[in-house]
Design a protein around this motif. Sequence first.
Motif, PDB file in Angstrom:
ATOM      1  N   ASN A   9       0.318 -10.392  23.437  1.00 13.69           N
ATOM      2  CA  ASN A   9      -0.260 -10.861  24.696  1.00 13.69           C
ATOM      3  C   ASN A   9      -1.780 -10.932  24.619  1.00 13.69           C
ATOM      4  OD1 ASN A   9       2.288 -11.009  25.866  1.00 13.69           O
ATOM      5  ND2 ASN A   9       2.139  -9.013  26.857  1.00 13.69           N
ATOM      6  N   ARG A  12      -2.987 -13.944  22.853  1.00 14.40           N
ATOM      7  CA  ARG A  12      -2.898 -15.150  23.693  1.00 14.40           C
ATOM      8  C   ARG A  12      -4.064 -15.214  24.683  1.00 14.40           C
ATOM      9  NH1 ARG A  12       0.422 -14.819  20.487  1.00 14.40           N
ATOM     10  NH2 ARG A  12      -1.203 -15.903  19.374  1.00 14.40           N
ATOM     11  N   GLY A 229       4.379 -12.046  27.199  1.00 12.90           N
ATOM     12  CA  GLY A 229       3.905 -12.798  28.352  1.00 12.90           C
ATOM     13  C   GLY A 229       3.728 -11.980  29.617  1.00 12.90           C
TER      14      GLY A 229
END
Length: 284
Positions: A9, A12, A229
Amino acid sequence: MPEGDTVWNTARVLQRALAGARLTGSDFRVPQLAATDLTGWTVRESASRGKHLLLRLESPPGATTPGPPSAADRPPSGPDSGTRWTLHSHLRMDGAWRAYAPGERWAARPAHLIRVVLRSPHAVAVGYHLHDLALVPTAAEDQLVGHLGPDLLGPDWDPAEAVRRLAAHPDTTIGEALLDQRNLAGIGNLYKCEVLFLRGMSPWTPVRAVADLAGTVNLAQKLLAANRGRWTQSTTGSLHRGQTSYVYGRRAQPCRRCGTAIRKEELGERVTYWCPVCQPERPG
C-alpha cells in the motif's frame, strides 16, 4: 503493522504522489546520505518487494551521482549505466512514508523521526523512522533484496518455490519458518499468528510435521491479497475495532471459536499468539 500488504500500500501511495515527477528538492537526515541532493532527478516508479520499498529514480544527464563503494558494485555498462538508481528503505516495525500536498502540515509523526523528504511540484513525500535507507544503482538491487523468497504480493509469487524453501529446513518451527523472509517474503507476526490459527496448527510444529505446506502458504497469500488497498488489516472479515483478528493481540481474551483464553508466548525472537484448544499445544 508494516507487513507485506502495508508495504505494498505504501508503495502505491508513493507511486501516485511521485511517479513521473521531477524532484524539486530532497533532504536526507541520515549520515550516509546527508550530502546527497536529488534535485532534478525523475521518479520512475515505486515498488515493493516483501517488506522492502524500492523507489526507482533516474538522474538527469551530466548529474553528479553517488558512486558505489567499489568498482565491483557498479552497474553493468550500457545506455542506462550510472543514470538509474534505487532509493531503498525498510519500514521494520515503526517506519512509515506519508505523502502531503505542497504547503500541507506534516502531522503524521514528530519531526525528529523524519529521515528523508522528497519534494516535487505536486507532492511532498516524507519518510519517518526508516531503516536501512540506501541509494544504490538499480542494476544492483539484488544486493539488497535478492536473498528474499517469492513475494506473496509480487509478480514473482511462486507457491511451489515457497513450499520448497520451507521444506528445506524441516526441523524449524513453522512459526519461525513463516517469518523467515528467505522462504517467502511479506509475512509478519500478525499474519503468521492468524494463518496458523486458521490452519489449526501450533506455532511450535516443526516444518516436517506440517501435513499441507502448500495450503498454508496459499492461505497466507490470500489473506495478504485481501488486505491490499486498505490500511485496516483484517483476517476475520470484519473491519470493526477489536474484531479484525482471531488471535493476534488478543492475549487472555476468549477464542472466537471455542471460548478458551488466547495465550501469548515468545517463539524465537518474536511473540506468538495462539489458542491452546484450536491449536493443540506442543508436546510437553
